[in-house]
Design a protein around this motif. Structure first.
Motif, short mmCIF file in Angstrom:
data_model
loop_
_atom_site.label_atom_id
_atom_site.label_comp_id
_atom_site.label_asym_id
_atom_site.label_seq_id
_atom_site.Cartn_x
_atom_site.Cartn_y
_atom_site.Cartn_z
N TYR A 206 -2.88 -11.41 92.61
CA TYR A 206 -4.19 -11.13 91.87
C TYR A 206 -5.25 -12.15 92.26
CZ TYR A 206 -1.50 -7.51 89.62
OH TYR A 206 -0.53 -6.53 89.32
N ARG A 207 -4.73 -13.39 92.16
CA ARG A 207 -5.50 -14.58 92.51
C ARG A 207 -6.16 -14.41 93.77
NH1 ARG A 207 -6.10 -19.18 95.07
NH2 ARG A 207 -4.02 -19.03 96.01
N LEU A 208 -5.64 -14.14 94.82
CA LEU A 208 -5.95 -13.78 96.04
C LEU A 208 -7.28 -12.69 96.36
CD1 LEU A 208 -3.00 -14.46 98.33
CD2 LEU A 208 -5.09 -16.15 97.92
N GLU A 209 -6.78 -11.49 95.39
CA GLU A 209 -7.76 -10.66 95.19
C GLU A 209 -9.26 -10.83 94.82
OE1 GLU A 209 -5.14 -6.55 94.30
OE2 GLU A 209 -5.97 -7.70 92.86
N GLU A 210 -9.23 -11.89 93.69
CA GLU A 210 -10.56 -12.55 93.04
C GLU A 210 -11.08 -13.43 94.33
OE1 GLU A 210 -10.84 -13.40 89.02
OE2 GLU A 210 -8.75 -13.01 88.96
N GLU A 211 -10.22 -13.99 94.88
CA GLU A 211 -10.91 -15.05 95.97
C GLU A 211 -11.46 -14.03 97.02
OE1 GLU A 211 -8.19 -17.77 97.76
OE2 GLU A 211 -8.15 -19.09 95.86
N LEU A 212 -10.85 -12.96 97.64
CA LEU A 212 -11.26 -12.15 98.60
C LEU A 212 -12.68 -11.51 98.32
CD1 LEU A 212 -10.34 -10.82 101.32
CD2 LEU A 212 -9.98 -8.76 99.67
N VAL A 213 -13.17 -11.06 97.04
CA VAL A 213 -14.22 -10.73 96.64
C VAL A 213 -15.31 -11.61 96.09
CG1 VAL A 213 -13.09 -8.47 96.07
CG2 VAL A 213 -13.61 -9.98 94.27
N ALA A 214 -14.78 -12.78 95.85
CA ALA A 214 -15.70 -13.88 95.29
C ALA A 214 -17.08 -13.82 96.12
CB ALA A 214 -15.25 -15.15 95.09
N PRO A 215 -16.97 -13.99 97.57
CA PRO A 215 -18.21 -14.12 98.13
C PRO A 215 -19.05 -13.03 98.34
CG PRO A 215 -16.45 -15.12 99.42
CD PRO A 215 -15.69 -14.41 98.43
N LEU A 216 -18.55 -11.76 97.94
CA LEU A 216 -19.10 -10.66 97.90
C LEU A 216 -20.08 -10.35 96.79
CD1 LEU A 216 -16.50 -8.10 99.22
CD2 LEU A 216 -18.16 -9.33 100.69
N THR A 217 -19.51 -10.62 95.64
CA THR A 217 -20.07 -10.50 94.44
C THR A 217 -21.14 -11.80 94.15
OG1 THR A 217 -18.37 -11.58 93.15
CG2 THR A 217 -18.34 -9.39 93.45
N ALA A 218 -20.98 -12.87 94.85
CA ALA A 218 -22.01 -13.89 94.64
C ALA A 218 -23.36 -14.00 95.48
CB ALA A 218 -21.31 -15.29 95.15
N ARG A 219 -23.35 -12.90 96.11
CA ARG A 219 -24.79 -12.72 96.82
C ARG A 219 -25.87 -12.49 96.00
NH1 ARG A 219 -22.36 -7.90 101.13
NH2 ARG A 219 -20.98 -9.24 102.12
N GLY B 122 -21.00 -2.07 79.98
CA GLY B 122 -22.47 -1.83 79.70
C GLY B 122 -23.11 -2.49 80.94
N LYS B 123 -22.60 -3.36 81.67
CA LYS B 123 -23.28 -4.27 82.59
C LYS B 123 -23.31 -3.58 83.85
CE LYS B 123 -22.56 -8.65 80.11
NZ LYS B 123 -21.74 -9.79 80.30
N PRO B 124 -24.37 -3.93 84.78
CA PRO B 124 -24.38 -3.33 86.09
C PRO B 124 -22.98 -3.58 86.73
CG PRO B 124 -26.40 -4.38 85.61
CD PRO B 124 -25.57 -4.66 84.59
N ALA B 125 -22.35 -2.64 87.50
CA ALA B 125 -21.12 -3.03 88.20
C ALA B 125 -21.29 -4.04 89.36
CB ALA B 125 -20.59 -1.87 88.90
N LYS B 126 -20.26 -5.02 89.62
CA LYS B 126 -20.34 -5.97 90.65
C LYS B 126 -20.12 -5.32 91.93
CE LYS B 126 -18.47 -9.93 87.88
NZ LYS B 126 -17.38 -10.89 88.04
N GLY B 127 -19.51 -4.33 91.91
CA GLY B 127 -19.18 -3.47 93.10
C GLY B 127 -18.24 -2.45 92.82
N ARG C 230 -23.89 3.92 96.31
CA ARG C 230 -23.52 2.39 95.88
C ARG C 230 -24.74 2.13 95.16
NH1 ARG C 230 -22.70 -1.93 100.51
NH2 ARG C 230 -22.22 -0.25 101.82
N PRO C 231 -24.52 1.38 93.97
CA PRO C 231 -25.37 0.80 93.02
C PRO C 231 -26.17 -0.48 93.57
CG PRO C 231 -23.58 0.40 92.03
CD PRO C 231 -23.26 1.11 93.34
N GLY C 232 -27.45 -0.21 94.05
CA GLY C 232 -28.15 -1.61 94.36
C GLY C 232 -27.60 -2.25 95.60
N GLY C 233 -27.04 -1.50 96.65
CA GLY C 233 -26.39 -2.26 97.48
C GLY C 233 -25.13 -3.10 97.15
N ALA C 234 -24.65 -2.84 96.31
CA ALA C 234 -23.29 -3.49 95.80
C ALA C 234 -22.21 -3.31 96.82
CB ALA C 234 -22.80 -2.86 94.41
N PRO C 235 -21.58 -4.34 97.00
CA PRO C 235 -20.20 -4.24 97.77
C PRO C 235 -19.45 -3.17 97.72
CG PRO C 235 -19.99 -6.04 96.59
CD PRO C 235 -21.26 -5.76 96.08
N VAL C 236 -18.81 -2.48 98.76
CA VAL C 236 -17.88 -1.58 98.56
C VAL C 236 -16.51 -1.70 99.14
CG1 VAL C 236 -17.02 1.05 99.18
CG2 VAL C 236 -19.69 0.54 98.49
N CYS C 237 -15.56 -1.97 98.36
CA CYS C 237 -13.90 -1.95 98.95
C CYS C 237 -13.08 -1.01 98.63
CB CYS C 237 -13.55 -3.53 98.12
SG CYS C 237 -14.80 -4.93 98.59
#
Length: 691
Positions: free
Chosen positions: A678-691, A466-471, A532-539
């Motif tokens: 899986y840990r490295l996946e989250e590290e990879l996208v963390a800077p993108l979702t923290a914008r 129910g929340k906006p998608a991070k990406g 893309r919703p609100g300029g969210a990152p696309v991967c």
């Protein structure tokens, strides 16, 4: 590539061990058992290892084959009584049928090994164990059918010829001029009834594995096992196509721009022919292949394939295959069928005429025991017998080589075919079928209801529901650029769920096969970027061929923010010359990847479709299994070196996953390695979702 499911067999690597009764005996009062071990590796289908035990009482509980650092654990699959019904025959296969098992099997070929059998006494249920001393192996002929192998294993008669043609039927009354068939489509002779044809050998297949791909009817993808074939698909008797008496005259020599391709059974019986033509008009190269009529006997299900390939340096060329099925299981009379004719054009500046050629193939297959087996074919041994130079060049004709690329070290005679991964093979693709209904929160065709390819859109779940998608994460399945269809997209649901639980919207997609695969992925990516919703990152994320498509999308669309690629070829021009790291691999895996890519896209486009040769702005995570049989670790290092040479600040993380028991890409990996991924996946996208 993830192991494509029902693709035709490729390379066969095998060994047969015959253990005399003195070497191994069962705990049975009725006397010693006779044990025969037949180990066979069929590429894309994975490892097919069978141990047949014939004894008077009791059955082994477990069977293990060891030697030279390899260990194959077999599991019992079928139990039946032999023809005399006095002894029980037990067949065993390798547990898991994964690429690592196939690699171990390859390592044991032509070597001495140890077979260990554990028995269980019927009354006391106690175990009896004995290790057999190493024995010499003999290499069997790689083409007999599975039934023939079983017969040979138990000392039965040798397999019969694939086709036993009858004498020609009495001549029919001469047709009128209006009824006379065209010269290009001679009417074949009467063929034998179903009972007179023995089963033909299966189509040759390259080695193994999961997907490359690597492979091979050969194998379920490393993490995507194909659905079992429908039961009772084989008719009581599978008749061959009507065949004419063997040709007594040599095949005609090709003329300028023309070649006659003889369509014959493995036994050499000619059942038809095809005309292959090529001509140059101005700067346009044109080609055509048209087959004669072939008479098919009733009582079986057939598949007719026609393929045409036009190659000319500095052009994209032309590649096309067309298949159609003919179901005669309910028929009582033979039927005349003509394989599809194909025309091809290579427009533009065809300048290097001497190196241009047209390559054709006509294939007749029959459905047996849930798989398609080659019943008749035009020549497949090389370009020198299946291709022709174009007419109209005005220069002396240049001889054609057998192949333009290296042959398999393990099967140097394997050339051509459809979806085989062999040198000079054709790409057609296999539809995986429909998908099961999507789960809650997932919508089919959610991006474009009118799209030509199936895709599923999922919204954030769990604590992010129910929340906006991070990406937006676009998932592309592995396929060897061959497998496609809704069922393949559905195999991505587990990976999509992981990203949905992280708060991402997911788009899991399939694509059409061969060269259209990249076109479809780019079409979907453009739709996602536009909405893309609100300029969210696309991967993007993908494994095997899916990873290559994801990386190419990032190279072609700088707006892509990140890519996670696993078991992915990054440079198609160098992969065939590189070696995989683990000894538990099929040695020709990288070469097979290059061959499949050439069949899908053409030899002239390998550099264009190599992600390492293009600048990529996106953040990258490239993972490779330590036991990967298809993708060398050097491919991951190559893209990192190339990207950092262009931009020292480029984010390119590499991960080598240790071997284990969890299916992944082309080789099973350990659970700890997956957790690190899986840990490295989250590290990879963390800077993108923290914008």
């Amino acid at each position: 590539m993830r192991r494509p499911s029902p693709i035709p067999p490729l390379v066969v690597v095998g060994l047969v061990l015959v253990l005399p009764s003195s070497a191994l005996s069962a705990p049975s009062r009725s006397g010693p058992a006779r044990v025969t071990v037949a180990l066979t590796s069929t590429t894309t289908l994975g490892v097919r290892v069978t141990m047949a035990v014939k004894e008077r009482r009791g059955r082994p509980r477990s069977v293990t084959v060891r030697g030279h650092g390899a260990r194959l654990r077999l599991v019992r699959r079928t139990i039946r009584r032999d023809r005399t019904r006095t002894r029980v025959v037990t067949q065993w296969r390798v547990s898991g049928a994964r690429a690592s098992g196939r690699g171990q099997l390859t390592a044991l070929a032509a070597k001495r090994v140890t077979v260990e059998v554990r028995w269980t006494r019927r009354k006391a249920r106690s175990r009896w164990r004995r290790t057999v001393a190493p024995v010499k192996v003999r290499t069997p002929t790689p083409t007999p059918t599975h039934a023939d192998r079983v017969v040979e294993a138990f000392g039965g008669p040798a397999g019969q010829s694939a086709v036993t043609p009858l004498a020609p039927a009495p001549p029919a009354p001469a047709p009128t001029e209006s009824e006379a068939p065209p010269k290009s489509a001679p009417v074949p002779q009467q063929s034998p009834p179903p009972s007179q044809g023995a089963a033909p050998p299966p189509a040759q297949s390259p080695p193994p594995s999961q997907g490359a791909a690597p492979p091979p009817a050969q194998s379920p993808p490393p993490s995507q096992a194909p659905a079992p074939p429908p039961a009772q698909e084989q008719p009581p008797s599978d008749p061959p196509p009507q065949s004419a008496p063997p040709a007594t005259e040599p095949d005609p020599e090709p003329g300028p721009g023309h070649r006659e391709l003889v369509i014959a059974t493995p036994a050499g019986d000619r059942i038809g022919d095809a005309d292959l033509t090529a001509a140059l008009g101005g700067s346009v190269l044109r080609g055509r292949i048209a087959a004669s009529t072939i008479t098919l006997a009733p009582g079986a299900r057939y598949r007719l394939a026609t393929c045409l390939r036009l190659e000319s340096p500095a052009t994209d060329g032309h590649r096309e295959c067309r298949r159609r099925e003919v179901d005669l299981r309910g028929a009582t009379q033979p039927r005349a069928e003509t394989p599809s004719a194909l025309d091809g054009v290579v427009p533009g500046a065809v300048t290097q005429v001497a190196d241009s050629f047209a390559h054709g193939l006509v294939l007749v297959e029959v459905r047996r025991s849930g798989t398609w087996e080659v019943l008749a074919s035009s020549p497949t041994s090389g370009l020198d017998v299946a291709a022709v130079r174009p007419a109209g060049s005005g220069s002396p004709e240049k001889p054609l080589p057998a192949t333009l690329v290296s042959r398999f070290a393990t099967a140097p005679d394997l050339v051509g075919g459809v979806d085989t991964g062999a040198p000079e093979s054709f790409c057609h693709g296999t539809d995986s079928g429909p998908a099961s209904p999507p789960p809650a929160g997932v919508t089919a065709y959610g991006i474009d209801p009118g799209a030509a390819f199936y895709h599923e859109v999922g919204e954030p779940s769990g604590s992010f529901a129910g929340k906006p998608a991070k990406g937006v994460m676009v998932l592309v399945h592995g396929s060897g650029w061959l497998l496609h269809g809704a069922a393949m997209a559905a195999t991505l649901r587990a990976d999509a769920d992981r990203w949905r639980e992280r708060g991402w919207r997911t788009v899991a997609t399939t694509h059409r096969p061969c060269a259209a695969s990249l076109t479809d992925v780019m079409t979907l990516v453009d739709r996602v970027l536009a909405g893309r919703p609100g300029g969210a990152p696309v991967c993007l994320t993908g494994f095997s061929a899916g990873g290559q498509l994801a990386l190419m999308a990032a190279a072609m669309r700088p707006a892509i923010d990140c890519v996670v690629a696993g078991g992915t070829p990054t440079d198609l021009t160098t992969i065939a010359d590189q070696r995989v790291d683990s000894w538990r691999t099929f040695p020709d895996g990288p070469l097979m990847v290059r061959n499949v890519a050439m069949a899908a896209f053409g030899s002239e486009r390998l550099a264009e479709l190599s992600p390492a040769k293009h600048p990529i702005r996106a953040r990258l995570l490239v993972a490779t299994g330590a036991d990967d049989w298809a993708i060398p670790w050097a491919q991951a290092e190559q893209i990192r070196s190339a990207q950092r040479a262009r931009d020292p600040a480029a984010v390119v993380r590499l991960l080598k996953l240790e071997g284990g028991s969890v299916p992944w890409a082309h080789a099973p990996v350990s659970e700890s390695a997956l957790r690190e991924l899986y840990r490295l996946e989250e590290e990879l996208v963390a800077p993108l979702t923290a914008r």
